[in-house]
Design a protein around this motif. Structure first.
Motif, PDB file in Angstrom:
ATOM      1  N   SER A  42     -20.398 -35.357  21.574  1.00 41.45           N
ATOM      2  CA  SER A  42     -21.225 -36.050  20.598  1.00 41.45           C
ATOM      3  C   SER A  42     -22.667 -36.175  21.077  1.00 41.45           C
ATOM      4  O   SER A  42     -22.959 -36.147  22.271  1.00 41.45           O
ATOM      5  N   SER A  76     -26.545 -38.311  20.051  1.00 43.15           N
ATOM      6  CA  SER A  76     -27.257 -39.319  19.266  1.00 43.15           C
ATOM      7  C   SER A  76     -28.573 -38.752  18.753  1.00 43.15           C
ATOM      8  O   SER A  76     -29.259 -39.384  17.958  1.00 43.15           O
ATOM      9  N   SER A  77     -28.919 -37.558  19.220  1.00 38.35           N
ATOM     10  CA  SER A  77     -30.119 -36.869  18.781  1.00 38.35           C
ATOM     11  C   SER A  77     -29.794 -35.376  18.719  1.00 38.35           C
ATOM     12  O   SER A  77     -29.343 -34.794  19.706  1.00 38.35           O
ATOM     13  N   ARG A 111     -23.242 -39.977  17.181  1.00 39.10           N
ATOM     14  CA  ARG A 111     -23.020 -41.381  17.528  1.00 39.10           C
ATOM     15  C   ARG A 111     -24.352 -42.095  17.671  1.00 39.10           C
ATOM     16  O   ARG A 111     -25.394 -41.472  17.873  1.00 39.10           O
ATOM     17  N   THR A 112     -24.307 -43.401  17.535  1.00 38.57           N
ATOM     18  CA  THR A 112     -25.420 -44.262  17.908  1.00 38.57           C
ATOM     19  C   THR A 112     -24.941 -45.141  19.056  1.00 38.57           C
ATOM     20  O   THR A 112     -23.752 -45.143  19.397  1.00 38.57           O
ATOM     21  N   SER A 117     -19.578 -45.257  17.782  1.00 36.04           N
ATOM     22  CA  SER A 117     -19.218 -44.032  18.508  1.00 36.04           C
ATOM     23  C   SER A 117     -18.742 -42.905  17.621  1.00 36.04           C
ATOM     24  O   SER A 117     -18.534 -41.798  18.109  1.00 36.04           O
ATOM     25  N   THR A 177     -19.761 -37.924  25.095  1.00 33.40           N
ATOM     26  CA  THR A 177     -21.166 -37.626  24.865  1.00 33.40           C
ATOM     27  C   THR A 177     -21.656 -36.520  25.792  1.00 33.40           C
ATOM     28  O   THR A 177     -21.225 -36.432  26.944  1.00 33.40           O
ATOM     29  N   GLN A 204     -27.280 -37.088  27.204  1.00 32.38           N
ATOM     30  CA  GLN A 204     -27.509 -38.201  26.280  1.00 32.38           C
ATOM     31  C   GLN A 204     -26.551 -39.369  26.529  1.00 32.38           C
ATOM     32  O   GLN A 204     -26.308 -40.180  25.643  1.00 32.38           O
ATOM     33  N   ARG A 208     -27.306 -45.358  27.626  1.00 34.21           N
ATOM     34  CA  ARG A 208     -27.272 -46.335  26.544  1.00 34.21           C
ATOM     35  C   ARG A 208     -27.634 -47.686  27.140  1.00 34.21           C
ATOM     36  O   ARG A 208     -27.603 -47.861  28.357  1.00 34.21           O
ATOM     37  N   ALA A 246     -29.590 -48.337  15.729  1.00 29.26           N
ATOM     38  CA  ALA A 246     -29.098 -47.213  16.526  1.00 29.26           C
ATOM     39  C   ALA A 246     -29.302 -47.409  18.024  1.00 29.26           C
ATOM     40  O   ALA A 246     -28.606 -46.795  18.832  1.00 29.26           O
ATOM     41  N   ASP A 247     -30.262 -48.245  18.408  1.00 23.58           N
ATOM     42  CA  ASP A 247     -30.550 -48.440  19.831  1.00 23.58           C
ATOM     43  C   ASP A 247     -29.892 -49.692  20.399  1.00 23.58           C
ATOM     44  O   ASP A 247     -30.210 -50.120  21.508  1.00 23.58           O
ATOM     45  N   VAL A 305     -33.453 -43.812  18.574  1.00 26.55           N
ATOM     46  CA  VAL A 305     -32.441 -43.376  19.536  1.00 26.55           C
ATOM     47  C   VAL A 305     -32.513 -44.249  20.770  1.00 26.55           C
ATOM     48  O   VAL A 305     -33.590 -44.542  21.271  1.00 26.55           O
TER      49      VAL A 305
END
Length: 369
Positions: A185, A187-188, A208-209, A213, A238, A242, A245, A286-287, A368
């Motif tokens: 996955s 997030s960007s 995902r953010t 997930s 992920t 990336q 988090r 998202a963040d 992100v």
């Protein structure tokens, strides 16, 4: 001894596979050829090895359990003697595999770039449709890449190209591709992916953010962008680049707890247990990471945290994360509780925008973590 062929047949019968070529591929490819002799299972809160030689029946049943993913690597291949902590490679559950392949609209002769070779199983399934020489799969971990290469050769798919490479960069030498599919996955969406898919081609990737997930983005590439809707809810590991988090361990302390602001909770956290609500809130926050724990709920951004339990909230830092969540939930309720399938994503070289209903009404630049 467990009959692997019989388990394979039963799994094919149990799966709801509506796409004919996907069913043929699933029936043709022996999944057990792609599962290492040692996998990892949770035992006592840590990942411990399960060896096929020690329990062949359990291993075989796990391989062909339609709903079961199997962890094939933990801690990037360096688990502690007491056991592993974080799963870092796997073979996805058959249900997830066939769901994604059905969305890929794969045709004979298509050129495919796969991000995340893993065991090689997914590449073999796609090779059944396109021809083995039309599939290139990238794997960042050299040991995992070697394992995929060996399994593909052993199972008769030696013409699949397995490359040790950072999947976020794609592979320009084989571009343009008709299809790009990721089995990890993001997030960007890397812009390199868009550049390497022909106009009219598809990008299919778990999305995902920090907050949520699950998600499956299905994007059509055109000149200067990739755009499409979210096609389902799937959860994957992920991509390595990336993984970062928000982490609460750098923010939370006894002093921070004492300094935190206390209020009554103005939100129903149980709503976040629904996949569609969680996904929608995740697009707006998202963040922000969110997770339930011991009856309470935590939120964390790069500079703030919040905790809610028993109707009370404590918040610390410049942001009021529980309040932001309540506002996002109120927006979702006011929009008629849209499902994740109603949302879409537009990717350009400048960034990402999410939208609800119509891409001309893009309403949120995606932040992100």
């Amino acid at each position: 001894m467990t009959d692997l062929a019989e388990l394979h047949t039963r799994a094919a019968e149990a799966l709801d596979i509506t796409e004919p070529w996907v069913r043929r591929a699933f029936e043709a490819v022996p999944r057990h050829e792609f599962v290492p002799g040692t996998v990892w299972v949770v035992d006592g809160g840590v990942y411990r090895p399960l060896r096929r030689a020690d329990d062949p029946d359990r291993w075989a049943r796990m391989v062909y359990d339609p709903a079961r993913a199997m962890t094939t690597q933990v801690d990037d291949g360096a688990p502690a003697p007491a056991g592993g902590d974080v799963p870092t490679s796997s073979i996805s559950a058959p249900t997830a595999v066939v769901t994604m392949l059905a969305e890929l609209d794969l045709r004979p002769g298509h050129g495919v770039l796969e991000i995340g070779a893993g065991t090689g199983y997914n590449a073999a399934l796609m090779a059944e449709r396109t021809g083995a020489g039309r599939v290139t799969t990238l794997e960042i971990d050299p040991d995992v890449a070697d394992g995929a290469r060996a399994a593909l050769q052993r199972a008769g798919y030696g013409e699949v190209t397995v490359l040790e490479a950072d999947g976020e960069q794609g592979w320009r030498l084989g571009a343009p591709y008709d299809r790009l599919v990721a089995t990890a996955s993001v997030s960007s969406i890397p812009w390199a992916w868009v550049e390497q898919v022909r106009p009219g081609g598809l990008i299919l990737t778990p999305f995902r953010t920090a907050f949520c997930s699950h998600g499956l983005a299905r994007l059509t590439v055109s000149d200067g962008c990739a755009e499409g809707r979210f096609a389902g809810a799937v959860t994957f590991m992920t991509v390595r680049g990336q993984r970062a988090r928000p982490r609460i361990d750098g923010l939370f302390s006894t002093e921070a707890w004492e300094e935190s602001r206390e209020s009554r909770a103005d939100l129903d956290v149980t709503v976040l247990g629904g996949a569609h609500a969680e996904f929608a809130v995740g697009l707006r926050l998202a963040d922000v990471a969110h997770w339930p724990q011991d009856g309470g709920h935590w939120w964390c951004s790069r500079d703030s945290w919040a905790y809610a339990a028993d109707g009370a909230v404590r918040q610390w830092g410049p942001r009021n994360l529980a309040d932001e969540t309540a506002q996002a939930l109120a927006w979702w309720e006011g929009a008629g509780r849209p499902e994740l399938f109603d949302f879409g994503l537009t990717v350009t070289a400048e960034g990402h925008r999410v939208w609800l209903g119509d891409p001309s009404d893009a309403w949120l630049p995606l932040a992100v973590a």
